[in-house]
Write an enzyme that holds these catalytic residues in place. Structure first.
Site, short mmCIF file in Angstrom:
data_model
loop_
_atom_site.label_atom_id
_atom_site.label_comp_id
_atom_site.label_asym_id
_atom_site.label_seq_id
_atom_site.Cartn_x
_atom_site.Cartn_y
_atom_site.Cartn_z
N HIS A 170 -24.68 20.33 0.18
CA HIS A 170 -24.78 19.33 -0.88
C HIS A 170 -23.49 18.55 -0.99
CE1 HIS A 170 -22.07 20.90 -4.07
NE2 HIS A 170 -22.28 22.05 -3.46
N CYS A 171 -23.61 17.38 -1.63
CA CYS A 171 -22.43 16.62 -2.05
C CYS A 171 -22.55 16.42 -3.55
CB CYS A 171 -22.31 15.31 -1.27
SG CYS A 171 -23.81 14.30 -1.28
#
Length: 639
Positions: A170-171
């Site tokens: 994820h970011c």
């Protein structure tokens, strides 16, 4: 600075996300506090891939920053997530730290923070939505062109390949760095370009409520400018994909030359993500090859799949090549079934080898004959749709003694050694048999003529060694075991001396039994646990022997020719098979020799001088798709 504004907007939108819980019918649960959390395998259904593949769920999850509610965390904890890869910069992480699923190992792989392109884009300012769109497109190009970003993506994909369980990456918003990662993974899996784009754009649906709330909290003029930063557009991803084509020509070249990924790592990622519903050419296979292909397919759900194993590399290579490369025929262990089939037919070979001296008809009452005979034979079975071809070789020796006890009774006993070599479907088996043999003939009138009854028994100890060349880089599986071989025969015959020839027809039954202990092969990931090989063969047989009058050769020598014609018919279920197990999966193989009927014919010459004789026999064997020859040299002395 542009990205700082972007990350602030993302953090603001995350705080509003709890008010925008989704109600989509998804394969994976919707999370209240992490609205862009989803399985890359699909949204409503699992994606299909080239070569009849289906994406596996529960392998890779994509997400925005991990800010779960209590119920979200309970859901995350149930998914078996072993690794979390955070693609954000240190400042993003500090602003919104992750709350990790229980037992998950955390790793930060900062995609843009330390790169030249990443540093430049943080200092860009713009005054229109068009500039924002251009910046997002340029960012996606930089994912491909920037060496620093490529290095970080390389580390990420290698880590994803090495993850032991489900992995989550994820970011901050789960759309740009995460979106590019997901697009590359789906490309590796073989998902079509339209579906990859659909997956990328699904962010707009998943985050719609949060984005709307964020924009509503901004001044209208600012919202219009920054709206392109909060969602995704097809042109963003397409810019990156076009850059791949411009710089590397293909996604495969980008993976290998741009990211430095090995073919093995690419195959591991694909093996993790995709289950192939059919394997190349498997639909047209029958018999043993079909069983082998079924095992290769089932192993996709084993620990050997999606890991750095010879099996995974082989299977993914086979998918690319469009052929299983013959491994479907070797993997099941057909040679074990062929070896048992061969052993079950050794009783007839031993009986035929001993026959010239076993009857005692040429002895006087109370006389003995000491004899020896060499064993030699070959039999081959042509391949068919059911089984691969096989070949069998025999060599050995038997020493025996025969005595005539009375006008009506004679008996014989012997012992010997036989080495058998069986080859089939990439495998070779050596069987060393040490045996004893005994028998008797009883005549209702006299052994010289008329009706007689003949019985025989044999038993031996087996040493069994096997080697299978699996092919496809899967190595050599070796095994060994031991056991016994036993046999019995009973025949009713009639001896008819006539002018110049003695004819001896007979009818009988024969039973053979092989008992070999089960064993574990070694030396290959696909080495089988072979079940105990226990088989019984029952057959009826008919023989006609003709012994011609002796011809004088001079110097006291006589030459006696003979002919022998035989037929044997297997009773009951005559098929021979073997069962193997691998990682909880079963595979069955049938022997190539499957003829119920077998015919034989032979010619013999015996030269004798007084009490001493020497001779040779030569025979042929045929039946169904099987053919062979047998022969032996023999010698005897009577006293």
């Amino acid at each position: 600075m542009l990205l700082r504004v972007l990350f602030s907007l993302s953090a603001l939108s995350l705080s509003i996300a709890a008010q925008a819980a989704g109600t989509y019918d998804l394969d994976t649960p919707r999370l209240t506090g992490i609205d862009n959390f989803r399985d890359i395998a699909g949204t409503t259904t699992a994606y299909t891939t080239v070569n009849d593949g289906t994406m596996r769920s529960g392998v890779f999850y994509r997400s925005n920053a991990l800010t779960p509610t209590a119920s979200d965390l309970a859901t995350l904890n149930s998914l078996g997530i072993s690794n979390v890869y955070d693609l954000r910069t240190p400042s993003e992480i500090a602003a919104t730290p992750d709350t990790l699923p229980s037992g998950a190992v955390y790793q930060n792989i900062d995609i843009i923070g330390g790169t030249a392109s990443g540093a430049n884009v943080t200092n860009i300012s713009f005054t229109s939505a068009a500039q924002a769109v251009a910046m997002m497109e340029e960012t996606n190009r930089a994912f491909v062109s920037d060496s620093g970003m490529r290095s970080q993506f390389s580390a990420l994909f290698n880590e994803l390949a090495a993850a032991d369980g489900a992995a989550l990456f994820h970011c901050t918003a789960g759309k740009d760095r995460t979106g590019w990662t997901a697009a590359v993974l789906l490309s590796i899996a073989g998902v079509d370009s339209a579906t990859i784009m659909e997956n990328y754009l699904a962010t707009n649906d998943y985050t719609a409520a949060r984005v709307a709330a964020t924009l509503a909290a901004l001044p209208a003029s600012m919202a219009a400018i920054y709206e392109p930063l909060l969602g995704v557009q097809a042109s963003y991803l397409q810019a990156g994909l076009d850059e791949v084509t411009a710089e590397y020509g293909s996604m495969d070249n980008y993976l290998k030359e741009g990211l430095g990924l090995s073919q093995e790592t690419i195959y591991v990622l694909r093996g993790k993500m995709v289950f192939y519903n059919s394997l190349p050419g498997a639909a047209d296979l029958q018999g043993n090859s079909a069983a082998g292909a079924r095992l290769l397919s089932q192993l996709q759900n084993s620990s050997l799949s999606g890991d750095y194993t010879a099996y995974n590399y082989y299977l993914q290579s086979a998918i690319d090549a469009g052929t299983l490369g013959g491994v479907e025929a070797t993997v099941g262990g057909q040679v074990h079934a062929d070896a048992v089939s061969y052993l079950l037919r050794q009783g007839a070979l031993l009986d035929n080898a001993a026959a010239p001296y076993a009857s005692g008809t040429d002895l006087k009452i109370g006389q003995y004959r000491l004899w020896t005979t060499a064993l030699a034979g070959y039999q081959g079975t042509d391949g068919s749709s059911r089984a691969a071809s096989s070949n069998e070789h025999t060599q050995g020796m038997m020493v025996g003694i025969t005595q005539r006890f009375s006008e009506q009774l004679s008996a014989h006993a012997g012992f010997g050694y036989s080495n058998g070599s069986v080859g089939a479907a990439g495998g070779d088996v050596d069987t060393d048999l040490t045996f004893i043999k005994a028998g008797a003939r009883f005549a209702f009138d006299t052994l010289d003529r008329g009706l007689f009854l003949e019985a025989g028994l044999s038993g031996g100890w087996l040493d069994y060694d096997s080697k299978r060349e699996l092919g496809g880089g899967l190595g050599v599986a070796k095994g060994d075991t031991d056991g016994t071989l036993a046999g019995a025969s009973l025949a009713l015959g009639y001896r008819m001396p006539m002018s110049g020839v003695t004819v001896e027809p007979s009818l009988g039954v024969r039973v053979s039994r092989v008992d070999l202990d089960g064993f574990q092969e070694k030396g290959s990931e696909l080495a089988l646990q072979v079940e105990a090989l226990k088989e019984t063969r029952r057959s009826a047989f008919a023989n006609v022997k003709a012994t011609f009058a002796a011809h004088e050769l001079g110097a006291g020598w006589q030459l006696t020719p003979g002919l022998d014609v035989g037929y044997e018919h297997a009773l009951g279920n005559h098929d021979v098979d073997s069962q193997g197990h691998l990682l909880g999966l079963d595979v069955e193989q049938r022997a190539a020799f499957d003829s119920r009927d077998q015919f034989s014919g032979g010619f013999s010459l015996t030269a004798s001088q007084g009490d001493f004789s020497v001779g040779a026999d030569l025979g042929v064997i045929t039946g169904g798709d099987s053919h062979g020859v047998s022969g032996n040299l023999k010698a005897s002395y009577q006293f």
